[in-house]
Design an enzyme around this catalytic site. Structure first.
Site, PDB file in Angstrom:
ATOM      1  N   ASP A  46       0.280  -6.312   2.486  1.00 38.08           N
ATOM      2  CA  ASP A  46      -0.892  -5.501   2.138  1.00 38.08           C
ATOM      3  C   ASP A  46      -1.818  -6.122   1.095  1.00 38.08           C
ATOM      4  OD1 ASP A  46      -0.629  -3.286   3.852  1.00 38.08           O
ATOM      5  OD2 ASP A  46       0.974  -2.466   2.609  1.00 38.08           O
ATOM      6  N   ASP A  97      -1.776  -2.623  11.033  1.00 38.30           N
ATOM      7  CA  ASP A  97      -2.526  -2.445   9.776  1.00 38.30           C
ATOM      8  C   ASP A  97      -2.977  -3.802   9.211  1.00 38.30           C
ATOM      9  OD1 ASP A  97      -0.348  -0.749  10.382  1.00 38.30           O
ATOM     10  OD2 ASP A  97      -0.445   0.241   8.444  1.00 38.30           O
TER      11      ASP A  97
END
Ligand code: GLY
Length: 396
Positions: free
Chosen positions: A112, A172
């Site tokens: 992330d 993602d």
């Protein structure tokens, strides 16, 4: 695998999204952001609100979530649209924490890093050309590529590297890859871009199903790198379509096109977008999984809706005017945005310090269900800025 492209069933009629409504949305958002600038300077909002209110997390040892970048990014967006120095000062002040975090390798062993460092360090560099921000972003990119797995050619999402139960990518990550494309641009070193390109190519081949829906995650064989199976972490089931995952696809493939200029990303965008649009309920704001409809009694995910709007706006710049769907996509983006502004902001929730209500972080984990979430707020704000300032240079 040949992917099908669904015909879009709705949105052929023009939708009016007035400047007045957009400014109303912006005004309400800024009044919440202003309140938050008094609270979140040394601290950041947690990923989800509790009863509409974000608890804070210290910018220090316990600073372990993947979402802080969105608050700093909201400040940059607020600065972009108002040019009020108060937003810029706080965002600049926060850079030190991001720099220390990547140097100390504090809670950065996951994919992330784009979510953390693009709306913060990269946004700062793109807005101000600050050298320290550039170096901080490059350090994050350098760390992100350590998660690239040669067997299978992807960036491992979570967990200990090479552990078989975590040998997978997730959709993602489409939004984290631009950190690598950007790092190659500013350093001239092609290695980041090559890894980013390999990852997005692998994701393109695996997470998108034949009908244009998507898996949330995809596993690979650790020894051979062969693709094994799709599965979910935050969706309703392995074979359903998690709404936010689909939205990460709708925004991530256009961003890959921005950097790589490969037409296959335009085609992928169309497939995932058409599927998404055909699953939208009456008011155009998706449920948290696309398998649900207005009879389901399930929660919406406004964050997925805001991400989808940004994806459509991003790709719209690249579609030919003679593309029959170009107008339809824009009608859909306007309709979703209109619904968000009219029905899903916190303007009547006086106590709330979020911007968009009714998001879902992860229903299977009972996390942040029917709450505000900070990335939903960020992408809602990005969508407002994109509509109101078409020459805005995005951070991704
Ligand atoms: N991991 C990002 C998300 O929850 O959408």
């Amino acid at each position: 695998m040949k992917l099908n492209e669904e015909t879009i069933k709705k949105y052929s009629e023009d939708v009016e999204l007035s400047k007045e409504l957009l400014y109303q949305g912006l005004h309400n958002a800024l009044s919440k952001i202003d309140r938050n600038t008094e609270i979140f300077i040394n601290t950041f909002p947690r990923p989800s609100s509790v009863n509409g209110i974000y608890p804070g997390i210290l910018n220090g040892g316990e600073w372990d979530d993947w979402t802080s970048g969105f608050w700093t990014g909201i400040l940059w967006l607020a600065y972009e649209i108002t040019k009020d120095e108060k937003y810029r000062k706080i965002a600049e002040f926060q850079l030190r924490g991001y720099k220390e975090r990547i140097i100390a390798k504090n809670a950065v062993d996951h994919h992330d890093l784009g979510f953390l460092y693009i709306p913060s360090a990269v946004a700062q560099y793109k807005t101000t050309t600050c050298e320290e921000a550039k170096i901080t972003g490059i350090m994050a990119a350098e760390h992100l590529i350590t998660r690239f797995r040669g067997k299978g050619e992807f960036i491992q999402a979570w967990g200990e590297l090479d552990s078989p139960d975590n040998y997978r990518l997730i959709i993602d990550c489409n939004l984290n890859i631009p950190l690598l494309f950007w790092a190659s641009e500013v350093t001239g070193d092609k290695k980041y871009r090559e890894i980013g390109e390999k990852h997005i190519n692998t994701a393109s081949r695996t997470v998108v199903r034949e009908d244009g829906s998507t898996f949330h995650t995809y596993y690979f064989d650790k020894e051979t790198g062969n693709p094994l199976k799709g599965s979910t972490a935050q969706g309703n089931s392995d074979n359903s379509t998690w709404a936010r995952g689909q939205a990460w696809g709708m925004y991530g493939f256009p961003l890959a096109y921005r950097y790589l200029k490969n037409k296959k990303f335009v085609e992928l965008y169309k497939k995932v977008t058409n599927y998404f649009l055909n699953k939208l309920p009456e008011d155009s704001v998706c449920y948290w999984d696309l398998s649900f409809d207005d009879t389901s009694g399930e929660e919406k995910d406004t964050s997925a809706a805001a991400i989808a709007v940004c994806g459509i706006l991003e790709m719209s710049e690249n579609l030919n005017n003679n593309d029959e769907n170009k107008k339809i996509y824009m009608n859909a983006a306007k309709d979703i945005m209109k619904s968000l502004i009219e029905k899903y902001t916190t303007k009547n929730m006086k106590e709330s310090n979020g911007l968009l209500k009714e998001a879902v972080y992860s229903k299977p984990h009972r996390m942040g269900v029917n709450e505000c979430c900070i990335w939903g707020d960020y992408f809602y704000m990005e969508a407002l800025v994109r509509f109101l300032k078409p020459d805005f240079k995005i951070y991704w």
